[in-house]
Design a protein around this motif. Structure first.
Motif, PDB file in Angstrom:
ATOM      1  N   VAL A  93       0.854  -1.196   0.000  1.00  0.00           N
ATOM      2  CA  VAL A  93       0.000   0.000   0.000  1.00  0.00           C
ATOM      3  C   VAL A  93       0.885   1.240   0.000  1.00  0.00           C
ATOM      4  CG1 VAL A  93      -1.750   1.306   1.247  1.00  0.00           C
ATOM      5  CG2 VAL A  93      -1.862  -1.200   1.179  1.00  0.00           C
ATOM      6  N   VAL A  94       0.612   2.129  -0.957  1.00  0.00           N
ATOM      7  CA  VAL A  94       1.341   3.394  -1.085  1.00  0.00           C
ATOM      8  C   VAL A  94       0.368   4.528  -0.769  1.00  0.00           C
ATOM      9  CG1 VAL A  94       2.648   4.886  -2.631  1.00  0.00           C
ATOM     10  CG2 VAL A  94       2.833   2.390  -2.855  1.00  0.00           C
ATOM     11  N   GLU A  95       0.771   5.407   0.132  1.00  0.00           N
ATOM     12  CA  GLU A  95      -0.070   6.561   0.476  1.00  0.00           C
ATOM     13  C   GLU A  95       0.487   7.815  -0.193  1.00  0.00           C
ATOM     14  OE1 GLU A  95      -0.566   7.007   4.662  1.00  0.00           O
ATOM     15  OE2 GLU A  95      -1.792   5.178   4.860  1.00  0.00           O
ATOM     16  N   ALA A  96      -0.377   8.498  -0.924  1.00  0.00           N
ATOM     17  CA  ALA A  96      -0.005   9.736  -1.595  1.00  0.00           C
ATOM     18  C   ALA A  96      -0.756  10.877  -0.910  1.00  0.00           C
ATOM     19  CB  ALA A  96      -0.360   9.659  -3.074  1.00  0.00           C
ATOM     20  N   ALA A 104       1.883  14.236  -5.534  1.00  0.00           N
ATOM     21  CA  ALA A 104       2.809  13.328  -4.862  1.00  0.00           C
ATOM     22  C   ALA A 104       3.475  12.472  -5.935  1.00  0.00           C
ATOM     23  CB  ALA A 104       2.061  12.450  -3.866  1.00  0.00           C
ATOM     24  N   PHE A 105       4.802  12.391  -5.883  1.00  0.00           N
ATOM     25  CA  PHE A 105       5.579  11.679  -6.906  1.00  0.00           C
ATOM     26  C   PHE A 105       6.036  10.338  -6.338  1.00  0.00           C
ATOM     27  CE2 PHE A 105       5.934  16.216  -7.544  1.00  0.00           C
ATOM     28  CZ  PHE A 105       5.654  16.365  -8.894  1.00  0.00           C
ATOM     29  N   ILE A 106       5.726   9.278  -7.072  1.00  0.00           N
ATOM     30  CA  ILE A 106       5.967   7.916  -6.574  1.00  0.00           C
ATOM     31  C   ILE A 106       7.039   7.250  -7.435  1.00  0.00           C
ATOM     32  CG2 ILE A 106       4.916   5.701  -6.011  1.00  0.00           C
ATOM     33  CD1 ILE A 106       2.186   7.181  -5.983  1.00  0.00           C
ATOM     34  N   GLU A 107       8.091   6.820  -6.784  1.00  0.00           N
ATOM     35  CA  GLU A 107       9.178   6.083  -7.438  1.00  0.00           C
ATOM     36  C   GLU A 107       9.008   4.595  -7.151  1.00  0.00           C
ATOM     37  OE1 GLU A 107      12.198   4.645  -9.369  1.00  0.00           O
ATOM     38  OE2 GLU A 107      11.888   6.825  -9.439  1.00  0.00           O
ATOM     39  N   VAL A 124       5.233   7.560 -11.403  1.00  0.00           N
ATOM     40  CA  VAL A 124       3.824   7.932 -11.522  1.00  0.00           C
ATOM     41  C   VAL A 124       3.556   9.109 -10.580  1.00  0.00           C
ATOM     42  CG1 VAL A 124       3.062   6.253  -9.797  1.00  0.00           C
ATOM     43  CG2 VAL A 124       1.441   7.070 -11.516  1.00  0.00           C
ATOM     44  N   ILE A 125       2.662   9.979 -11.001  1.00  0.00           N
ATOM     45  CA  ILE A 125       2.298  11.153 -10.206  1.00  0.00           C
ATOM     46  C   ILE A 125       0.841  11.035  -9.792  1.00  0.00           C
ATOM     47  CG2 ILE A 125       2.128  13.672 -10.192  1.00  0.00           C
ATOM     48  CD1 ILE A 125       4.104  13.636 -12.594  1.00  0.00           C
ATOM     49  N   TYR A 126       0.613  11.168  -8.488  1.00  0.00           N
ATOM     50  CA  TYR A 126      -0.763  11.245  -7.975  1.00  0.00           C
ATOM     51  C   TYR A 126      -1.032  12.725  -7.715  1.00  0.00           C
ATOM     52  CZ  TYR A 126      -4.857  10.388  -5.018  1.00  0.00           C
ATOM     53  OH  TYR A 126      -6.131  10.376  -4.475  1.00  0.00           O
ATOM     54  N   GLY A 127      -2.022  13.256  -8.427  1.00  0.00           N
ATOM     55  CA  GLY A 127      -2.315  14.679  -8.301  1.00  0.00           C
ATOM     56  C   GLY A 127      -3.756  14.935  -7.937  1.00  0.00           C
ATOM     57  N   ALA A 128      -3.977  15.950  -7.066  1.00  0.00           N
ATOM     58  CA  ALA A 128      -5.334  16.320  -6.679  1.00  0.00           C
ATOM     59  C   ALA A 128      -5.337  17.746  -6.148  1.00  0.00           C
ATOM     60  CB  ALA A 128      -5.877  15.363  -5.617  1.00  0.00           C
ATOM     61  N   THR A 129      -6.220  18.535  -6.718  1.00  0.00           N
ATOM     62  CA  THR A 129      -6.448  19.890  -6.207  1.00  0.00           C
ATOM     63  C   THR A 129      -7.947  20.113  -6.065  1.00  0.00           C
ATOM     64  OG1 THR A 129      -4.431  20.695  -7.275  1.00  0.00           O
ATOM     65  CG2 THR A 129      -6.001  22.356  -6.569  1.00  0.00           C
ATOM     66  N   THR A 130      -8.641  19.989  -7.166  1.00  0.00           N
ATOM     67  CA  THR A 130     -10.109  20.009  -7.174  1.00  0.00           C
ATOM     68  C   THR A 130     -10.588  18.884  -8.082  1.00  0.00           C
ATOM     69  OG1 THR A 130     -10.155  21.570  -9.033  1.00  0.00           O
ATOM     70  CG2 THR A 130     -10.202  22.509  -6.795  1.00  0.00           C
ATOM     71  N   ARG A 200      -8.444  17.631  -2.123  1.00  0.00           N
ATOM     72  CA  ARG A 200      -7.303  17.320  -1.270  1.00  0.00           C
ATOM     73  C   ARG A 200      -7.605  16.132  -0.363  1.00  0.00           C
ATOM     74  NH1 ARG A 200      -5.351  23.434   0.501  1.00  0.00           N
ATOM     75  NH2 ARG A 200      -5.262  24.286  -1.628  1.00  0.00           N
ATOM     76  N   GLY A 201      -6.557  15.420  -0.028  1.00  0.00           N
ATOM     77  CA  GLY A 201      -6.727  14.253   0.836  1.00  0.00           C
ATOM     78  C   GLY A 201      -5.546  13.309   0.679  1.00  0.00           C
ATOM     79  N   ILE A 202      -5.723  12.078   1.116  1.00  0.00           N
ATOM     80  CA  ILE A 202      -4.677  11.055   1.014  1.00  0.00           C
ATOM     81  C   ILE A 202      -5.172   9.939   0.110  1.00  0.00           C
ATOM     82  CG2 ILE A 202      -3.269   9.379   2.277  1.00  0.00           C
ATOM     83  CD1 ILE A 202      -3.473  11.162   4.724  1.00  0.00           C
ATOM     84  N   GLY A 203      -4.519   9.803  -1.002  1.00  0.00           N
ATOM     85  CA  GLY A 203      -4.841   8.690  -1.898  1.00  0.00           C
ATOM     86  C   GLY A 203      -4.073   7.444  -1.496  1.00  0.00           C
ATOM     87  N   LYS A 204      -4.679   6.287  -1.706  1.00  0.00           N
ATOM     88  CA  LYS A 204      -4.031   5.024  -1.369  1.00  0.00           C
ATOM     89  C   LYS A 204      -4.068   4.093  -2.580  1.00  0.00           C
ATOM     90  CE  LYS A 204      -5.030   5.142   3.613  1.00  0.00           C
ATOM     91  NZ  LYS A 204      -5.616   4.419   4.764  1.00  0.00           N
ATOM     92  N   LEU A 205      -2.913   3.544  -2.886  1.00  0.00           N
ATOM     93  CA  LEU A 205      -2.780   2.640  -4.028  1.00  0.00           C
ATOM     94  C   LEU A 205      -2.179   1.322  -3.549  1.00  0.00           C
ATOM     95  CD1 LEU A 205      -1.090   5.153  -6.528  1.00  0.00           C
ATOM     96  CD2 LEU A 205      -3.549   4.640  -6.328  1.00  0.00           C
ATOM     97  N   ASP A 206      -2.801   0.218  -3.971  1.00  0.00           N
ATOM     98  CA  ASP A 206      -2.226  -1.113  -3.716  1.00  0.00           C
ATOM     99  C   ASP A 206      -1.384  -1.469  -4.927  1.00  0.00           C
ATOM    100  OD1 ASP A 206      -1.724  -3.487  -2.489  1.00  0.00           O
ATOM    101  OD2 ASP A 206      -3.595  -4.449  -3.092  1.00  0.00           O
TER     102      ASP A 206
END
Length: 215
Positions: A93-96, A104-107, A124-130, A200-206
């Protein structure tokens, strides 16, 4: 008895003799003929041997016989090299965290996922503003592809095929969405979105990462 009748008889006549020069010629001609015959026979045998060498077929090498010397090696096909599905790590699980907005930039080309605020070298980039969050490839390469929601969990081969067929560089991410991507070092990745709050918030990726397939 008369004197003619009592005269002694002369020596008997010799048979007709050949001249000596004829025997001399014969003595020369016979060896010469023998030499010519020997040369002709040897030349014929050599020609036949050369002819046999010329028509002899070259040895062949089987490309399918294992362990044979000089065996032709065939390049492995992509499907054969992909079937190993050697997992580098995951599921993990990766939290962005984009609680303050932004990206959030994920390597993923590391021994475990690394999340940072720098895009250089990220996969990969996880992005969120609106609105809904997005997943993107930082250098805009077409290495990201969606997967149908109802399909079973993919293999490395399934993910690679999806990227080859439907690869792009930016997609919206909703909870339950599934994606495949290729990293900068050629590894294959499967991502399942566990949480993607709008804005805005915390995204989670498996995330599951496979080793790069051999080529």
């Amino acid at each position: 008895m008369s004197a003619e009748n009592t005269a002694p008889a002369g020596p008997p006549e010799r048979p007709h003799e050949q001249p000596r020069w004829a025997w001399w010629v014969v003595g020369i001609v016979v060896p010469v003929v023998g030499i010519l015959v020997a040369v002709l026979l040897n030349g014929s045998g050599s020609s036949d041997g050369d002819s046999g060498k010329n028509v002899q077929s070259a040895p062949t090498t089987s490309a399918t016989s294992p362990g044979s010397t000089g065996q032709a090696q065939m390049a492995p096909t992509r499907s054969a090299t992909k079937s190993a599905d050697k997992v580098l790590y995951g599921p993990a699980v990766v939290e962005a965290d984009v609680s303050e907005g932004g990206q959030a930039f994920i390597e993923l080309d590391t021994s475990s996922p690394v999340v940072s605020t720098s895009g250089k070298g990220s996969d990969v980039i996880y992005g969120a503003t609106t609105g809904p969050p997005t997943l993107g490839i930082w250098n805009s390469s077409s290495h990201l592809a969606p997967l149908p929601e109802a399909d079973p969990a993919p293999t490395a081969e399934t993910c690679m095929d999806a990227v080859e067929r439907n690869g792009t560089y930016n997609l919206e991410a909703h909870r339950g969405d599934r994606f495949c991507l290729l990293t900068g070092e050629g590894r294959v990745v499967y991502m399942h979105v566990l949480a993607a709050p709008p804005g805005r918030g915390i995204g989670k990726l498996d995330v599951t990462v496979w080793e790069a397939p051999a080529v």
